[in-house]
Design a protein around this motif. Structure first.
Motif, PDB file in Angstrom:
ATOM      1  N   GLU A 182       0.814  -1.207   0.000  1.00  0.00           N
ATOM      2  CA  GLU A 182       0.000   0.000   0.000  1.00  0.00           C
ATOM      3  C   GLU A 182       0.856   1.268   0.000  1.00  0.00           C
ATOM      4  O   GLU A 182       0.471   2.300   0.494  1.00  0.00           O
ATOM      5  N   ARG A 183       2.048   1.144  -0.520  1.00  0.00           N
ATOM      6  CA  ARG A 183       2.901   2.310  -0.712  1.00  0.00           C
ATOM      7  C   ARG A 183       3.884   1.970  -1.823  1.00  0.00           C
ATOM      8  O   ARG A 183       4.100   0.809  -2.149  1.00  0.00           O
ATOM      9  N   THR A 184       4.490   2.979  -2.372  1.00  0.00           N
ATOM     10  CA  THR A 184       5.468   2.746  -3.424  1.00  0.00           C
ATOM     11  C   THR A 184       6.753   2.224  -2.803  1.00  0.00           C
ATOM     12  O   THR A 184       7.261   2.785  -1.846  1.00  0.00           O
ATOM     13  N   ASP A 185       7.285   1.157  -3.336  1.00  0.00           N
ATOM     14  CA  ASP A 185       8.542   0.611  -2.868  1.00  0.00           C
ATOM     15  C   ASP A 185       9.652   1.334  -3.619  1.00  0.00           C
ATOM     16  O   ASP A 185      10.011   0.969  -4.730  1.00  0.00           O
ATOM     17  N   ALA A 186      10.180   2.382  -3.014  1.00  0.00           N
ATOM     18  CA  ALA A 186      11.158   3.245  -3.670  1.00  0.00           C
ATOM     19  C   ALA A 186      12.413   2.480  -4.070  1.00  0.00           C
ATOM     20  O   ALA A 186      12.991   2.742  -5.129  1.00  0.00           O
ATOM     21  N   VAL A 187      12.839   1.543  -3.258  1.00  0.00           N
ATOM     22  CA  VAL A 187      14.046   0.776  -3.580  1.00  0.00           C
ATOM     23  C   VAL A 187      13.834  -0.020  -4.872  1.00  0.00           C
ATOM     24  O   VAL A 187      14.694  -0.032  -5.755  1.00  0.00           O
ATOM     25  N   ALA A 188      12.677  -0.653  -4.994  1.00  0.00           N
ATOM     26  CA  ALA A 188      12.384  -1.415  -6.216  1.00  0.00           C
ATOM     27  C   ALA A 188      12.326  -0.492  -7.418  1.00  0.00           C
ATOM     28  O   ALA A 188      12.779  -0.850  -8.511  1.00  0.00           O
ATOM     29  N   PHE A 243      14.804   1.542 -12.431  1.00  0.00           N
ATOM     30  CA  PHE A 243      15.421   2.647 -13.169  1.00  0.00           C
ATOM     31  C   PHE A 243      16.840   2.267 -13.597  1.00  0.00           C
ATOM     32  O   PHE A 243      17.225   2.434 -14.750  1.00  0.00           O
ATOM     33  N   LEU A 244      17.615   1.716 -12.665  1.00  0.00           N
ATOM     34  CA  LEU A 244      19.001   1.362 -12.958  1.00  0.00           C
ATOM     35  C   LEU A 244      19.120   0.159 -13.884  1.00  0.00           C
ATOM     36  O   LEU A 244      20.115   0.017 -14.596  1.00  0.00           O
ATOM     37  N   ALA A 245      18.108  -0.677 -13.930  1.00  0.00           N
ATOM     38  CA  ALA A 245      18.137  -1.863 -14.787  1.00  0.00           C
ATOM     39  C   ALA A 245      18.234  -1.491 -16.260  1.00  0.00           C
ATOM     40  O   ALA A 245      18.726  -2.275 -17.066  1.00  0.00           O
ATOM     41  N   HIS A 246      17.802  -0.293 -16.612  1.00  0.00           N
ATOM     42  CA  HIS A 246      17.829   0.157 -18.005  1.00  0.00           C
ATOM     43  C   HIS A 246      19.088   0.971 -18.332  1.00  0.00           C
ATOM     44  O   HIS A 246      19.192   1.531 -19.416  1.00  0.00           O
TER      45      HIS A 246
END
Length: 117
Positions: free
Chosen positions: A83-89, A94-97
């Motif tokens: 129920e919140r954005t998982d900022a780490v994920a 973002f870094l995966a690209h």
């Protein structure tokens, strides 16, 4: 055993909660519904209906939403489940690209930000 009426109410709450989650992700990226629709190859009406909780998206639609929001399906559901954005994920997505060199640069910046002086 759960009564049918309660099951319908629970599904309705689930759809609304998911719609709120999608709206939060969209707003955190400063996207309009129109922009998300374009990036997701979905209709604006479809985005509105998902965000209102009046439409249950298919797996195909969920994949398109993930593309439009630039997150993985895993991140999309992790954030919803919590129920919140998982900022780490999201940072990982973002870094995966990015290139290996960009990832190393980002890592050095993060380390520098938290170094004790």
């Amino acid at each position: 055993m759960e009564k049918p009426k309660n099951r319908v109410a629970n599904w309705t709450r689930l759809h609304r909660r998911f719609g709120d989650h999608i709206r939060k992700l969209r707003n955190s990226r400063e996207l309009t519904q129109e922009t998300l629709a374009e990036r997701s190859d979905l209709s604006v009406d479809g985005i509105r209906r998902i965000e209102r909780g009046s439409f249950s998206p298919s797996l195909d639609t969920l994949g398109k939403l993930a593309v439009g929001l630039d997150v993985s399906l895993k991140t999309l559901f992790q954030g919803f489940e919590r129920e919140r954005t998982d900022a780490v994920a999201e940072v990982c997505d973002f870094l995966a690209h990015r290139s290996g060199r960009d990832v190393q640069r980002a890592w050095r910046v993060i380390q520098a930000m938290f170094e004790e002086h």
